[in-house]
Every structure is written in C-alpha cells, then in structure tokens.
Write a protein that holds these residues in place. Structure first.
Motif, PDB file in Angstrom:
ATOM      1  N   CYS A  54       0.833  -1.211   0.000  1.00  0.00           N
ATOM      2  CA  CYS A  54       0.000   0.000   0.000  1.00  0.00           C
ATOM      3  C   CYS A  54       0.865   1.258   0.000  1.00  0.00           C
ATOM      4  O   CYS A  54       0.569   2.232  -0.707  1.00  0.00           O
ATOM      5  CB  CYS A  54      -0.930   0.000   1.208  1.00  0.00           C
ATOM      6  N   ALA A  55       1.931   1.255   0.785  1.00  0.00           N
ATOM      7  CA  ALA A  55       2.831   2.410   0.818  1.00  0.00           C
ATOM      8  C   ALA A  55       3.431   2.668  -0.558  1.00  0.00           C
ATOM      9  O   ALA A  55       3.564   3.824  -0.990  1.00  0.00           O
ATOM     10  CB  ALA A  55       3.939   2.185   1.845  1.00  0.00           C
ATOM     11  N   VAL A 105       3.303   8.786   9.695  1.00  0.00           N
ATOM     12  CA  VAL A 105       4.466   8.150  10.316  1.00  0.00           C
ATOM     13  C   VAL A 105       5.479   7.655   9.284  1.00  0.00           C
ATOM     14  O   VAL A 105       6.689   7.865   9.424  1.00  0.00           O
ATOM     15  CB  VAL A 105       4.028   6.950  11.205  1.00  0.00           C
ATOM     16  N   GLY A 106       5.012   6.986   8.244  1.00  0.00           N
ATOM     17  CA  GLY A 106       5.915   6.266   7.361  1.00  0.00           C
ATOM     18  C   GLY A 106       6.531   7.055   6.223  1.00  0.00           C
ATOM     19  O   GLY A 106       7.679   6.805   5.837  1.00  0.00           O
ATOM     20  N   ALA A 107       5.805   8.004   5.644  1.00  0.00           N
ATOM     21  CA  ALA A 107       6.280   8.685   4.440  1.00  0.00           C
ATOM     22  C   ALA A 107       7.544   9.488   4.718  1.00  0.00           C
ATOM     23  O   ALA A 107       7.636  10.169   5.748  1.00  0.00           O
ATOM     24  CB  ALA A 107       5.195   9.611   3.897  1.00  0.00           C
ATOM     25  N   PRO A 108       8.543   9.418   3.828  1.00  0.00           N
ATOM     26  CA  PRO A 108       9.741  10.245   4.005  1.00  0.00           C
ATOM     27  C   PRO A 108       9.367  11.723   4.014  1.00  0.00           C
ATOM     28  O   PRO A 108       8.497  12.162   3.260  1.00  0.00           O
ATOM     29  CB  PRO A 108      10.588   9.900   2.762  1.00  0.00           C
ATOM     30  N   ARG A 109      10.022  12.465   4.867  1.00  0.00           N
ATOM     31  CA  ARG A 109       9.715  13.893   4.970  1.00  0.00           C
ATOM     32  C   ARG A 109      10.965  14.659   5.390  1.00  0.00           C
ATOM     33  O   ARG A 109      11.892  14.093   5.968  1.00  0.00           O
ATOM     34  CB  ARG A 109       8.586  14.125   5.976  1.00  0.00           C
ATOM     35  N   VAL A 110      10.990  15.931   5.070  1.00  0.00           N
ATOM     36  CA  VAL A 110      12.105  16.796   5.463  1.00  0.00           C
ATOM     37  C   VAL A 110      11.892  17.227   6.911  1.00  0.00           C
ATOM     38  O   VAL A 110      10.823  17.752   7.249  1.00  0.00           O
ATOM     39  CB  VAL A 110      12.189  18.028   4.548  1.00  0.00           C
ATOM     40  N   PRO A 111      12.868  16.999   7.799  1.00  0.00           N
ATOM     41  CA  PRO A 111      12.713  17.417   9.202  1.00  0.00           C
ATOM     42  C   PRO A 111      12.415  18.906   9.312  1.00  0.00           C
ATOM     43  O   PRO A 111      12.999  19.733   8.593  1.00  0.00           O
ATOM     44  CB  PRO A 111      14.069  17.085   9.824  1.00  0.00           C
ATOM     45  N   GLU A 112      11.515  19.270  10.208  1.00  0.00           N
ATOM     46  CA  GLU A 112      11.111  20.668  10.337  1.00  0.00           C
ATOM     47  C   GLU A 112      12.274  21.583  10.707  1.00  0.00           C
ATOM     48  O   GLU A 112      12.325  22.734  10.300  1.00  0.00           O
ATOM     49  CB  GLU A 112       9.997  20.790  11.384  1.00  0.00           C
ATOM     50  N   SER A 113      13.232  21.094  11.459  1.00  0.00           N
ATOM     51  CA  SER A 113      14.331  21.947  11.937  1.00  0.00           C
ATOM     52  C   SER A 113      15.578  21.839  11.076  1.00  0.00           C
ATOM     53  O   SER A 113      16.646  22.297  11.479  1.00  0.00           O
ATOM     54  CB  SER A 113      14.679  21.556  13.382  1.00  0.00           C
ATOM     55  N   ILE A 114      15.460  21.256   9.887  1.00  0.00           N
ATOM     56  CA  ILE A 114      16.659  20.974   9.110  1.00  0.00           C
ATOM     57  C   ILE A 114      17.409  22.237   8.711  1.00  0.00           C
ATOM     58  O   ILE A 114      18.638  22.262   8.675  1.00  0.00           O
ATOM     59  CB  ILE A 114      16.311  20.119   7.859  1.00  0.00           C
ATOM     60  N   SER A 115      16.693  23.330   8.408  1.00  0.00           N
ATOM     61  CA  SER A 115      17.363  24.571   8.000  1.00  0.00           C
ATOM     62  C   SER A 115      18.254  25.105   9.114  1.00  0.00           C
ATOM     63  O   SER A 115      19.424  25.460   8.887  1.00  0.00           O
ATOM     64  CB  SER A 115      16.324  25.623   7.597  1.00  0.00           C
ATOM     65  N   ASP A 116      17.725  25.147  10.332  1.00  0.00           N
ATOM     66  CA  ASP A 116      18.519  25.635  11.459  1.00  0.00           C
ATOM     67  C   ASP A 116      19.667  24.684  11.778  1.00  0.00           C
ATOM     68  O   ASP A 116      20.779  25.121  12.109  1.00  0.00           O
ATOM     69  CB  ASP A 116      17.635  25.802  12.694  1.00  0.00           C
ATOM     70  N   THR A 117      19.430  23.387  11.658  1.00  0.00           N
ATOM     71  CA  THR A 117      20.456  22.401  11.973  1.00  0.00           C
ATOM     72  C   THR A 117      21.656  22.520  11.050  1.00  0.00           C
ATOM     73  O   THR A 117      22.817  22.414  11.467  1.00  0.00           O
ATOM     74  CB  THR A 117      19.879  20.974  11.873  1.00  0.00           C
ATOM     75  N   LEU A 118      21.402  22.753   9.767  1.00  0.00           N
ATOM     76  CA  LEU A 118      22.485  22.762   8.779  1.00  0.00           C
ATOM     77  C   LEU A 118      23.120  24.133   8.573  1.00  0.00           C
ATOM     78  O   LEU A 118      24.164  24.231   7.929  1.00  0.00           O
ATOM     79  CB  LEU A 118      21.967  22.235   7.434  1.00  0.00           C
ATOM     80  N   LYS A 119      22.526  25.199   9.135  1.00  0.00           N
ATOM     81  CA  LYS A 119      23.102  26.529   8.971  1.00  0.00           C
ATOM     82  C   LYS A 119      24.506  26.637   9.552  1.00  0.00           C
ATOM     83  O   LYS A 119      25.338  27.400   9.071  1.00  0.00           O
ATOM     84  CB  LYS A 119      22.190  27.575   9.620  1.00  0.00           C
TER      85      LYS A 119
END
Length: 304
Positions: free
Chosen positions: A199-200, A243-257
């Motif tokens: 199904c996924a 839960v299952g679908a790949p997604r961009v972490p919400e804090s990724i911009s701040d984490t990688l800055k």
C-alpha cells in the motif's frame, strides 16, 4: 497513468493497483480493476496506454494453460504465447484479411500470391503492429505452493522476479519500487507487514500521477477470496502519511546553517580559502569543490 504492484510475504502474495481509466480528455479514478484471474492459482495485472487487448490476451492465456501442469515454466510459456498470438491476430485482421489470407499462408506463399511491391509493403505493415505500452504482471503459485512473480512485455518477452520477491509496472513503477526497497520488503515479512509495504508503494506512486483509488488483493496457495473489514486501506494511508512517508525534518534549516553552506564564485572561494589559511596556518576546514573546468578553446590555448 497507472501502477500495478505484487510482493511476496511468508505465505502469501499481496497486490495493489489504482483503478483509474484515462481516455483523451476524460478520466475516472475508479473506472476499472486492472487484475483478473489467469488460472486457478494465478492472477494477471495489466498496465498500458491502450488496454483494449488486455482481456483477449488473458482469455487466450487461460485457454492455453487449461489442462497443463501448474508450473512456472508452463505459466510463462502460455502467457508469452498468448501475447505473441494476439499480435499475429491483430496483424492478420488489419493487413491480411482484405486479401483473404491468414498468417501461415502469407508466410509460406505470400511472395508468390502477391506482387513484390505489395508483399514488401505488407511485411513492413506487419512489423509495425504492436501492443503499445501494454504489459502484464503475472503472479501466483505452482502445484507445490511456491510463489512466483513475472512480467510479460508488449512483445511477449518476460522477466522473472522470484529472487527479488516483488515487482511493479506502469507509470508509477519506479516510485513504487523505491519504497519497496526502502522498506526492505522481502519474503521474510508477514502478511500484515507486506500489506503495509505494498500500500505504501501504491501511495508513493500517486505522487507520479497515479489514481488515488486503490484495489488491494492478497492470496495464499489454495484460496480464492480475500476479505477485510472496512477502513483497512484508509488506516494504512493514515499511518503512511503521518508516520511512514519520508519527509524533510522541520528543523533541518537551522540544523544545517552551522555548516556555513554557500555557493560562490571562483574569486569568493579563493578569498575565503586564503583568509582562513592566513588566520589558522592550517589546511581549510571547509570541503571546497569546484565544477569541472571547461576545455580551453583553440584561441585561448594558443593553438592554431
């Protein structure tokens, strides 16, 4: 735009497809089931830009398989033969019937019954007959209860996926395969896990334009029906989306800055490199990469 998916679990095979039908400027998301029984233990799924030949091919394969041993070899042979014979019938109907000829007569005596120009033209016409993008995903069980999956192409060639344990075809096949690999789908999975994975894969294929309405089926050796309580597909979709679908972490911009990511001209990159080296007297801590240089033109290199 469609997708057909089949995957083996420990004891079963699970399949899913969309039900959309597209025709010119008109489409329906719940127009047709793209799966039919090919023989007692075998199912045939199909995908293509023109599916009008799918049912006649399945019926022909069913007739060829009747009374034969239930083996993978026979299933493959009968379905490939059905595809190839359907193409021959199409060619006969289109180009030979007007001359009251069938294919065996044309092959044996066509060059004697027709002038050379007409014979050559008909040969070219026959070569052009094809099933377009129509393909079949066949899955089922042999007489020992062993599961099998194979795909038959529009020319009657086939590909067996028993080792991989799953296969997809259609417009959304690439997206579906990626998810099945990502979820490590294999024959070690139980029925419930495989239903989720299949199904996924179907839900991800929807991102490629596949219809949302989902036809789900599962079979173990010797069974003829598949049932479940209402809401199963909707529940799996809910789990996938939340839960299952790949997604961009919400804090990724701040984490990688903090890694000072930037695109620079050659001068800017060199200035930064020199500045950092002069301050630290150590090799740069940056991972600096330049795009490949273009080859010099003869004028720039001084060649004549």
């Amino acid at each position: 735009m469609t997708v057909c998916i089949a995957a083996m679990s420990q004891m079963s095979i699970v399949s899913a497809s969309d039900r959309a039908i597209f025709g010119g400027s008109v489409s329906s998301d719940a127009g047709s089931d793209k799966q039919d029984s090919f023989a007692g233990e075998w199912q045939a799924m199909f995908s293509g830009n023109d599916i009008t030949q799918a049912q006649p091919i399945i019926e022909r394969a069913r007739e060829y398989f009747d009374g034969r041993p239930n083996t993978l070899k026979e299933a493959r042979s009968c379905f490939k033969r059905a595809v190839q014979d359907q193409i021959k019938e199409m060619a006969t109907d289109r180009f030979l019937s007007r001359f009251s000829l069938d294919m065996p007569t044309f092959k044996k005596s066509g060059n004697k019954l027709l002038d050379s120009i007409t014979f050559s033209a008909i040969c070219n016409d026959i070569r052009s007959v094809n099933l377009g993008e129509l393909q079949f995903l066949i899955w089922g069980f042999d007489h020992l209860g062993s599961p099998h999956i194979f795909i038959v192409g529009s020319n009657g060639d086939d590909f067996v996926y028993d080792t991989v344990g799953f296969a997809s075809l259609g417009w959304g096949a690439t997206a579906a395969d990626v998810v099945l690999h990502y979820l490590n789908q294999s024959r070690r999975r139980d029925l419930q896990e495989t239903i989720y994975s299949v199904c996924a894969a179907k839900f991800m294929a929807e991102r490629a334009g596949v219809g949302r309405d989902t036809y789900l089926f599962a079979k173990t050796f010797g069974t003829v029906a598949f049932s479940h309580r209402n809401g199963l597909i909707e529940k799996v979709r809910e789990l996938w989306e939340h839960v299952g679908a790949p997604r961009v972490p919400e804090s990724i911009s701040d984490t990688l800055k903090v890694y000072d990511i930037k695109c620079q001209t050659h001068k800017e990159a060199m200035d930064d490199l020199i500045k950092e080296f002069s301050l630290t007297q150590q090799p740069t801590t940056h991972d600096l990469q330049f795009q490949p240089a273009l080859p010099e033109s003869p004028e720039e290199s001084g060649e004549s």
